[in-house]
Scaffold this motif. Structure first.
Motif, PDB file in Angstrom:
ATOM      1  N   LEU A   6       6.398 -13.417   3.806  1.00 46.77           N
ATOM      2  CA  LEU A   6       5.715 -13.863   2.717  1.00 46.77           C
ATOM      3  C   LEU A   6       5.559 -14.844   2.074  1.00 46.77           C
ATOM      4  O   LEU A   6       4.492 -15.712   2.290  1.00 46.77           O
ATOM      5  CB  LEU A   6       5.890 -12.450   1.953  1.00 46.77           C
ATOM      6  CG  LEU A   6       6.362 -11.153   2.576  1.00 46.77           C
ATOM      7  CD1 LEU A   6       6.713 -10.356   0.373  1.00 46.77           C
ATOM      8  CD2 LEU A   6       4.961 -11.059   2.154  1.00 46.77           C
ATOM      9  N   ASP A  19      12.787  12.144  -1.377  1.00 47.58           N
ATOM     10  CA  ASP A  19      11.983  10.921  -0.635  1.00 47.58           C
ATOM     11  C   ASP A  19      10.799  10.196  -1.287  1.00 47.58           C
ATOM     12  O   ASP A  19      10.162   9.806  -1.312  1.00 47.58           O
ATOM     13  CB  ASP A  19      11.644  11.501   0.352  1.00 47.58           C
ATOM     14  CG  ASP A  19      10.817  10.934   1.811  1.00 47.58           C
ATOM     15  OD1 ASP A  19      11.205   9.960   2.089  1.00 47.58           O
ATOM     16  OD2 ASP A  19       9.681  10.933   1.513  1.00 47.58           O
ATOM     17  N   ILE A  30       9.295   2.511  -4.538  1.00 51.57           N
ATOM     18  CA  ILE A  30       8.576   1.508  -4.042  1.00 51.57           C
ATOM     19  C   ILE A  30       7.712   1.277  -4.119  1.00 51.57           C
ATOM     20  O   ILE A  30       6.862  -0.331  -3.883  1.00 51.57           O
ATOM     21  CB  ILE A  30       9.141   1.850  -2.011  1.00 51.57           C
ATOM     22  CG1 ILE A  30      10.679   2.402  -1.509  1.00 51.57           C
ATOM     23  CG2 ILE A  30       8.726   1.215  -0.783  1.00 51.57           C
ATOM     24  CD1 ILE A  30      11.920   0.811  -2.701  1.00 51.57           C
ATOM     25  N   MET A  31       6.239   2.077  -4.046  1.00 53.04           N
ATOM     26  CA  MET A  31       5.056   2.200  -3.784  1.00 53.04           C
ATOM     27  C   MET A  31       5.254   1.375  -5.375  1.00 53.04           C
ATOM     28  O   MET A  31       3.782   0.050  -5.720  1.00 53.04           O
ATOM     29  CB  MET A  31       4.053   3.005  -4.766  1.00 53.04           C
ATOM     30  CG  MET A  31       3.668   3.687  -3.082  1.00 53.04           C
ATOM     31  SD  MET A  31       3.098   2.910  -1.762  1.00 53.04           S
ATOM     32  CE  MET A  31       2.466   4.380  -0.758  1.00 53.04           C
ATOM     33  N   LEU A  75       4.878  -7.519  -5.200  1.00 54.58           N
ATOM     34  CA  LEU A  75       4.887  -9.006  -4.318  1.00 54.58           C
ATOM     35  C   LEU A  75       4.061  -9.363  -4.509  1.00 54.58           C
ATOM     36  O   LEU A  75       4.492 -11.473  -4.069  1.00 54.58           O
ATOM     37  CB  LEU A  75       4.716  -8.352  -2.513  1.00 54.58           C
ATOM     38  CG  LEU A  75       5.919  -7.332  -2.004  1.00 54.58           C
ATOM     39  CD1 LEU A  75       5.678  -6.676  -0.810  1.00 54.58           C
ATOM     40  CD2 LEU A  75       7.737  -7.969  -2.092  1.00 54.58           C
ATOM     41  N   VAL A  83      10.367  -3.603   3.317  1.00 59.08           N
ATOM     42  CA  VAL A  83       9.675  -4.435   1.313  1.00 59.08           C
ATOM     43  C   VAL A  83      10.629  -5.692   1.542  1.00 59.08           C
ATOM     44  O   VAL A  83      10.223  -6.333   1.473  1.00 59.08           O
ATOM     45  CB  VAL A  83       9.439  -3.556   0.578  1.00 59.08           C
ATOM     46  CG1 VAL A  83       9.915  -4.448  -0.462  1.00 59.08           C
ATOM     47  CG2 VAL A  83       8.687  -2.605   0.454  1.00 59.08           C
ATOM     48  N   LYS A 114      13.383  12.812   5.934  1.00 60.51           N
ATOM     49  CA  LYS A 114      12.416  12.888   5.657  1.00 60.51           C
ATOM     50  C   LYS A 114      13.092  11.056   5.170  1.00 60.51           C
ATOM     51  O   LYS A 114      13.992  11.273   4.273  1.00 60.51           O
ATOM     52  CB  LYS A 114      11.701  12.992   5.183  1.00 60.51           C
ATOM     53  CG  LYS A 114      10.012  12.610   4.602  1.00 60.51           C
ATOM     54  CD  LYS A 114       9.555  13.844   3.966  1.00 60.51           C
ATOM     55  CE  LYS A 114       7.997  13.252   3.744  1.00 60.51           C
ATOM     56  NZ  LYS A 114       7.439  12.766   5.181  1.00 60.51           N
ATOM     57  N   GLU A 127       2.143  10.428  -4.422  1.00 59.35           N
ATOM     58  CA  GLU A 127       3.121   9.035  -4.346  1.00 59.35           C
ATOM     59  C   GLU A 127       2.587   7.790  -4.682  1.00 59.35           C
ATOM     60  O   GLU A 127       3.159   6.331  -5.167  1.00 59.35           O
ATOM     61  CB  GLU A 127       4.196   8.804  -3.183  1.00 59.35           C
ATOM     62  CG  GLU A 127       3.237   8.527  -1.633  1.00 59.35           C
ATOM     63  CD  GLU A 127       4.229   9.114  -0.524  1.00 59.35           C
ATOM     64  OE1 GLU A 127       4.529  10.022  -0.888  1.00 59.35           O
ATOM     65  OE2 GLU A 127       4.431   8.314   0.296  1.00 59.35           O
ATOM     66  N   MET A 135      11.211   7.896  -4.566  1.00 56.69           N
ATOM     67  CA  MET A 135      11.605   6.823  -3.392  1.00 56.69           C
ATOM     68  C   MET A 135      10.542   5.931  -2.811  1.00 56.69           C
ATOM     69  O   MET A 135      10.575   5.074  -3.749  1.00 56.69           O
ATOM     70  CB  MET A 135      13.065   6.654  -2.490  1.00 56.69           C
ATOM     71  CG  MET A 135      13.645   5.684  -2.424  1.00 56.69           C
ATOM     72  SD  MET A 135      14.501   5.540  -1.138  1.00 56.69           S
ATOM     73  CE  MET A 135      15.797   5.869  -2.057  1.00 56.69           C
ATOM     74  N   SER A 136       9.572   6.846  -2.525  1.00 56.59           N
ATOM     75  CA  SER A 136       8.456   6.434  -2.099  1.00 56.59           C
ATOM     76  C   SER A 136       7.919   5.864  -3.782  1.00 56.59           C
ATOM     77  O   SER A 136       6.822   5.117  -2.712  1.00 56.59           O
ATOM     78  CB  SER A 136       7.331   8.283  -1.416  1.00 56.59           C
ATOM     79  OG  SER A 136       8.279   7.894  -0.077  1.00 56.59           O
ATOM     80  N   ARG A 188      10.373   2.573   3.696  1.00 56.17           N
ATOM     81  CA  ARG A 188       9.301   2.117   3.024  1.00 56.17           C
ATOM     82  C   ARG A 188      10.029   0.538   2.332  1.00 56.17           C
ATOM     83  O   ARG A 188       9.935  -0.422   2.556  1.00 56.17           O
ATOM     84  CB  ARG A 188       8.381   2.328   1.891  1.00 56.17           C
ATOM     85  CG  ARG A 188       7.509   2.873   2.793  1.00 56.17           C
ATOM     86  CD  ARG A 188       6.561   3.854   1.627  1.00 56.17           C
ATOM     87  NE  ARG A 188       5.425   4.168   2.325  1.00 56.17           N
ATOM     88  CZ  ARG A 188       4.874   5.610   2.128  1.00 56.17           C
ATOM     89  NH1 ARG A 188       4.870   6.185   1.043  1.00 56.17           N
ATOM     90  NH2 ARG A 188       3.419   6.165   2.702  1.00 56.17           N
ATOM     91  N   ALA A 189      11.295   1.182   1.209  1.00 53.26           N
ATOM     92  CA  ALA A 189      12.217  -0.134   0.828  1.00 53.26           C
ATOM     93  C   ALA A 189      12.901  -0.585   2.069  1.00 53.26           C
ATOM     94  O   ALA A 189      12.264  -1.873   1.320  1.00 53.26           O
ATOM     95  CB  ALA A 189      13.198   1.387   0.018  1.00 53.26           C
ATOM     96  N   GLU A 194      10.702   7.646   5.285  1.00 50.86           N
ATOM     97  CA  GLU A 194       9.456   8.104   4.757  1.00 50.86           C
ATOM     98  C   GLU A 194      10.182   6.705   3.338  1.00 50.86           C
ATOM     99  O   GLU A 194      10.220   5.215   3.507  1.00 50.86           O
ATOM    100  CB  GLU A 194       8.414   8.255   4.506  1.00 50.86           C
ATOM    101  CG  GLU A 194       7.295   7.813   4.450  1.00 50.86           C
ATOM    102  CD  GLU A 194       6.915   6.798   6.135  1.00 50.86           C
ATOM    103  OE1 GLU A 194       6.439   6.103   5.640  1.00 50.86           O
ATOM    104  OE2 GLU A 194       7.453   7.552   6.500  1.00 50.86           O
ATOM    105  N   GLY A 195       9.912   7.138   2.173  1.00 47.60           N
ATOM    106  CA  GLY A 195      11.046   6.112   1.492  1.00 47.60           C
ATOM    107  C   GLY A 195      11.869   5.080   1.390  1.00 47.60           C
ATOM    108  O   GLY A 195      11.789   4.060   0.939  1.00 47.60           O
ATOM    109  N   VAL A 253       6.080  -2.444  -4.483  1.00 45.53           N
ATOM    110  CA  VAL A 253       5.347  -2.935  -3.057  1.00 45.53           C
ATOM    111  C   VAL A 253       4.474  -4.079  -4.095  1.00 45.53           C
ATOM    112  O   VAL A 253       4.020  -4.956  -3.731  1.00 45.53           O
ATOM    113  CB  VAL A 253       5.027  -2.282  -2.195  1.00 45.53           C
ATOM    114  CG1 VAL A 253       3.692  -2.535  -1.171  1.00 45.53           C
ATOM    115  CG2 VAL A 253       5.887  -1.698  -1.602  1.00 45.53           C
ATOM    116  N   LEU A 313      10.251  -9.507   2.637  1.00 41.52           N
ATOM    117  CA  LEU A 313      10.815 -10.636   1.437  1.00 41.52           C
ATOM    118  C   LEU A 313      12.045 -11.569   1.704  1.00 41.52           C
ATOM    119  O   LEU A 313      11.703 -12.757   1.809  1.00 41.52           O
ATOM    120  CB  LEU A 313      11.118  -9.691   0.360  1.00 41.52           C
ATOM    121  CG  LEU A 313      11.432 -10.535  -1.104  1.00 41.52           C
ATOM    122  CD1 LEU A 313       9.982 -10.877  -1.524  1.00 41.52           C
ATOM    123  CD2 LEU A 313      11.561  -9.344  -2.496  1.00 41.52           C
TER     124      LEU A 313
END
Lengths: 273, 260
Positions: free
Chosen positions: A196, B25, B32-33, B39, A187, A177, B118, B28-29, A183-184, A179-180, B36, A191
């Motif tokens: 942005l 995960d 990341i949240m 930003l 981002v 999985k 998350e 990490m999510s 997303r990282a 997803e993390g 984010v 950036l």
């Protein structure tokens, strides 16, 4: 040899057309961009108009150039957008990837053809309407300084985004999985790619780091090629030079993909199928 | 009420247990949240670091507006905004019917089963930014804190209103996760001082669609310079919630159970 190429073109046409038809069923979803893109852009117009009310230039950009930067960033994104990382990790996690191992076409090529079909739909549903909106409603001159180099740079960015995202998808062979991680990466990419803010807004030492990272070739370089000048970390390059470097980044990324694929696919066990 | 809270806690517990199956995960999510969330403040920092500014606002005041917005979103997203994704997903799959047959309010069940663990990272992101801002502006008095807390609760009401609209849209606009983008684009106006926008936009975000309530209005109260028309915006926020509830119920009636 010729037969192989013809077959590849046939696969490309068939896959791109099928993806186009598939996504055309959800065209109202894509049409959301007609609202979202201009609204995001409008906020940027207000932000930068307020910032420029106290000074005429910021990091070498005047207000018109800054707004143009965001306008181009917005429309380029419609052309290069990619989600192959999500698709690939989903196929691995669910075990559906096993069917691709039996097909007489590589999954990477298949995914690239899918992206082509998807973006062809976005061309008339997202890119053209928003482009016209920016040109006629916001009165921005959205013509590239040199159409040929702009087209080459955007095409290279199209492939580079695909390859980098595909490499993220490949990590699914190890992480299941992702997803993390995905997303990282998104981002960091947004950036460091200048989506942005223009990269010249970062402090000098950051700009020097960003110059050597591949991310600038995804958004920042196509935008600067569109505008007609390139500068980062005090380094000024001609348009053919920076596009040449962008092509080099694509080649390097292709080899990274090949190595990751070679190592990753050995780990696939088909669990979940 | 106690039963409702118990069900809510069970929903949170189940969601956490489910997410822990992929805990690497998950962590990490969550991280990341958190990242984010920085930003938009980063853009603000870069603007000020390059010698530019928003007229009449110093950097930490602007960061305060953004921190409060993020804090509000940081509470809304894990605790009730998950119902948007939950509704869209269930309607598309056809499992929304399972919520309909439960002996509880459909709305409550949509919220409970939509807890997003998350997104807690968003809250921490907002909290860190809030602390950074508060120590760099003149410390607010008791009245400012009380006014802020009251307005912050209203900001959560507005967030809930938006969740209802998006969730309601998810019932009839099958499988369209891009409704989130509509929310993010519109609420972008709430992350900056309203004074940078034109008069017409200011009127819209304070008196029609109370987006300014998500960040700008509570922040202004905290900074000791209440925004013009704050009381009117509070009333509008409650009207907004009522309309959103009505909208959600209307959409629910239009549910056709055609997914799956």
């Amino acid at each position: 040899m010729v037969g192989g190429k013809v077959r590849h073109i046939e696969v490309l046409k068939a896959t791109a057309f099928a993806t186009y038809k598939e996504w055309a069923a959800y065209r109202s979803h894509m049409a959301v961009s007609l609202f979202v893109g201009p609204v995001f852009f409008l906020v940027q117009v207000f932000i930068w108009s307020a910032v420029y009310s106290t000074q005429s230039t910021v990091v070498g950009f005047n207000l018109e150039q800054m707004i143009l930067y965001y306008g181009i960033a917005s429309i380029i994104n419609y052309l290069i957008y990619d989600s192959c990382d999500w698709n690939l990790q989903m196929l691995i996690r669910t075990g559906k990837f096993i069917t691709f191992m039996l097909r007489p076409v590589s999954h990477c090529y298949f995914a690239l053809c899918q992206k082509l079909g998807h973006r062809l739909l976005a061309l008339w549903l997202e890119f053209i309407p928003v482009y016209l909106l920016f040109t006629f409603v916001f009165k921005i001159n959205m013509l590239p300084a040199n159409a040929f180099w702009a087209l080459v740079s955007i095409s290279l960015s199209f492939i580079l985004v695909f390859l980098t995202n595909y490499c993220i998808g490949i990590t699914g062979f190890w992480l299941t999985k992702t997803e993390g991680l995905r997303r990282a990466f998104l981002v960091m990419r947004d950036l460091c790619a200048g989506t942005l803010v223009p990269l010249t807004l970062f402090p000098g030492f950051m700009q020097r780091i960003l110059f050597f990272l591949p991310f600038q070739y995804i958004t920042y370089v196509p935008i600067r090629v569109f505008i007609g000048t390139y500068e980062l970390a005090g380094i000024e390059l001609s348009i053919p030079e920076i596009v040449g470097m962008q092509a080099l980044a694509v080649i390097v990324m292709f080899f990274v993909y090949k190595i990751l694929w070679y190592l990753g696919v050995k780990r696939f066990t088909g669990v979940g199928a | 009420m106690i039963t409702a809270m118990y069900i809510h806690l069970q929903g949170i517990k189940t969601a956490l247990a489910e997410r822990m199956a992929y805990r690497g995960d998950f962590f990490m999510s969550t991280f990341i949240m958190l990242i984010v969330e920085f930003l938009v403040p980063l853009v603000t920092y870069l603007i000020y670091a390059n010698g530019a500014s928003f007229p009449g606002w110093d950097m930490y005041e602007v960061l305060m507006v953004q921190a409060i917005f993020l804090l509000s979103r940081g509470i809304a997203f894990p605790f009730f905004f998950g119902m948007v994704w939950n509704t869209i997903e269930r309607v598309r799959e056809g499992t929304f019917d399972l919520i309909l047959i439960k002996p509880r309010s459909v709305l409550h069940m949509a919220i409970v089963t939509g807890f997003d663990a998350e997104d807690v990272g968003k809250f921490f992101g907002g909290a860190i930014l809030f602390i950074v801002s508060i120590v760099n502006v003149p410390f607010p008095g008791l009245l400012e804190w009380v006014t802020f807390l009251a307005l912050f609760c209203v900001s959560l009401i507005v967030m809930f209103g938006f969740a209802l609209i998006l969730s309601g849209l998810g019932i009839v606009w099958i499988g369209n996760y891009r409704v989130y983008e509509i929310f993010f684009s519109v609420t972008n106006f709430g992350m900056y001082p309203a004074s940078i926008f034109s008069k017409s936009i200011q009127t819209i975000i304070t008196s029609i669609l109370p987006i300014a309530m998500l960040g700008f209005i509570p922040a202004s109260a905290m900074l000791g310079r209440p925004a013009e028309g704050t009381f009117f915006s509070v009333i509008i926020s409650f009207v907004f919630l009522s309309i959103c509830l009505l909208f959600w119920k209307t959409m629910l009636k239009r549910y056709t159970s055609a997914g799956g």
